[in-house]
Design a protein around this motif. Sequence first.
Motif, PDB file in Angstrom:
ATOM      1  N   PRO A 211     -37.238   5.416   6.649  1.00 17.76           N
ATOM      2  CA  PRO A 211     -38.565   5.383   7.271  1.00 17.76           C
ATOM      3  C   PRO A 211     -38.666   6.400   8.416  1.00 17.76           C
ATOM      4  O   PRO A 211     -37.720   6.585   9.184  1.00 17.76           O
ATOM      5  N   LEU A 212     -39.801   7.047   8.505  1.00 20.04           N
ATOM      6  CA  LEU A 212     -40.021   8.037   9.541  1.00 20.04           C
ATOM      7  C   LEU A 212     -40.296   7.343  10.877  1.00 20.04           C
ATOM      8  O   LEU A 212     -40.920   6.278  10.918  1.00 20.04           O
ATOM      9  N   THR A 213     -39.816   7.949  11.962  1.00 19.29           N
ATOM     10  CA  THR A 213     -40.007   7.370  13.293  1.00 19.29           C
ATOM     11  C   THR A 213     -40.512   8.447  14.247  1.00 19.29           C
ATOM     12  O   THR A 213     -40.438   9.639  13.954  1.00 19.29           O
TER      13      THR A 213
ATOM     14  N   ARG B 254     -48.087   5.295   3.538  1.00 18.07           N
ATOM     15  CA  ARG B 254     -47.756   3.901   3.218  1.00 18.07           C
ATOM     16  C   ARG B 254     -46.462   3.462   3.898  1.00 18.07           C
ATOM     17  O   ARG B 254     -45.571   4.272   4.132  1.00 18.07           O
ATOM     18  N   ASN B 255     -46.385   2.167   4.171  1.00 16.94           N
ATOM     19  CA  ASN B 255     -45.162   1.604   4.740  1.00 16.94           C
ATOM     20  C   ASN B 255     -44.162   1.333   3.618  1.00 16.94           C
ATOM     21  O   ASN B 255     -44.491   1.502   2.433  1.00 16.94           O
ATOM     22  N   PRO B 256     -42.934   0.931   3.957  1.00 11.47           N
ATOM     23  CA  PRO B 256     -41.918   0.708   2.912  1.00 11.47           C
ATOM     24  C   PRO B 256     -42.311  -0.340   1.865  1.00 11.47           C
ATOM     25  O   PRO B 256     -41.791  -0.335   0.758  1.00 11.47           O
ATOM     26  N   SER B 257     -43.263  -1.225   2.202  1.00  3.41           N
ATOM     27  CA  SER B 257     -43.725  -2.235   1.239  1.00  3.41           C
ATOM     28  C   SER B 257     -44.839  -1.709   0.342  1.00  3.41           C
ATOM     29  O   SER B 257     -45.324  -2.433  -0.528  1.00  3.41           O
TER      30      SER B 257
ATOM     31  N   THR C  63     -46.498   3.445  18.761  1.00  2.00           N
ATOM     32  CA  THR C  63     -47.704   2.717  19.174  1.00  2.00           C
ATOM     33  C   THR C  63     -48.537   2.247  17.988  1.00  2.00           C
ATOM     34  O   THR C  63     -49.555   1.572  18.189  1.00  2.00           O
ATOM     35  N   GLN C  64     -48.125   2.627  16.761  1.00  2.00           N
ATOM     36  CA  GLN C  64     -48.850   2.244  15.544  1.00  2.00           C
ATOM     37  C   GLN C  64     -50.308   2.723  15.602  1.00  2.00           C
ATOM     38  O   GLN C  64     -51.242   1.991  15.264  1.00  2.00           O
ATOM     39  N   THR C  65     -50.471   3.993  16.050  1.00  2.00           N
ATOM     40  CA  THR C  65     -51.796   4.609  16.117  1.00  2.00           C
ATOM     41  C   THR C  65     -51.737   6.006  15.518  1.00  2.00           C
ATOM     42  O   THR C  65     -50.650   6.559  15.319  1.00  2.00           O
TER      43      THR C  65
ATOM     44  N   ALA D 228     -49.084  -2.290   9.488  1.00  2.00           N
ATOM     45  CA  ALA D 228     -47.955  -1.772  10.254  1.00  2.00           C
ATOM     46  C   ALA D 228     -47.129  -0.819   9.408  1.00  2.00           C
ATOM     47  O   ALA D 228     -46.949  -1.021   8.206  1.00  2.00           O
ATOM     48  N   LEU D 229     -46.635   0.240  10.047  1.00  2.00           N
ATOM     49  CA  LEU D 229     -45.773   1.204   9.355  1.00  2.00           C
ATOM     50  C   LEU D 229     -44.342   0.738   9.470  1.00  2.00           C
ATOM     51  O   LEU D 229     -43.545   0.818   8.657  1.00  2.00           O
TER      52      LEU D 229
END
Length: 163
Positions: free
Chosen positions: A64-66, A94-97, A141-143, A162-163
């Motif tokens: 996952p990217l950070t 998209r998130n991992p899910s 910050t999930q923005t 959420a990512l």
Amino acid sequence: MTVRHTFDAVPTGPLANGTGGLTVSTAGGSVAVVNVPSATDRSVRLTRTANSGSTSVSQTFGTPLTGTVTVETNVMREAAWVSGNDFFAIPYVRNPSGQNAVSVAMTKNTIVAYSGATLVTVGAYTPGRWYAVRVVISTATQTFDLYVDGVLLLDNSGFRNAL
């Protein structure tokens, strides 16, 4: 890490799954490399031929990217919307899910994005015109910020999921 995809050296015609590490889905249409805007500056054309299935080109990352992640693309719709389903992601992150965290699209002659759970129209598009779309994502910050042609249209918008 920087990942850049250009298609200038890829032969025109159907884009094969796995080219340059990309996942290509043609279940709802076709994906092809075309000489647009020119033979020395090729692009990928996604054509929908069904209202079901996925027509897409995507990049998956194993880890996952950070931090701050920037996604840039140049997009053009060749024709105006007339009727029916019309939602082209430019991009979806998209998130991992597999849930959409950041969603930007062209639909029904407009450019839209989800700011949290709310679909926001940020402008109209002109058929046949290229647009430079840039999404700057903060995983902390999930923005995200959305720029079109260098103009900030959404600032610190919340993720859809959420990512």
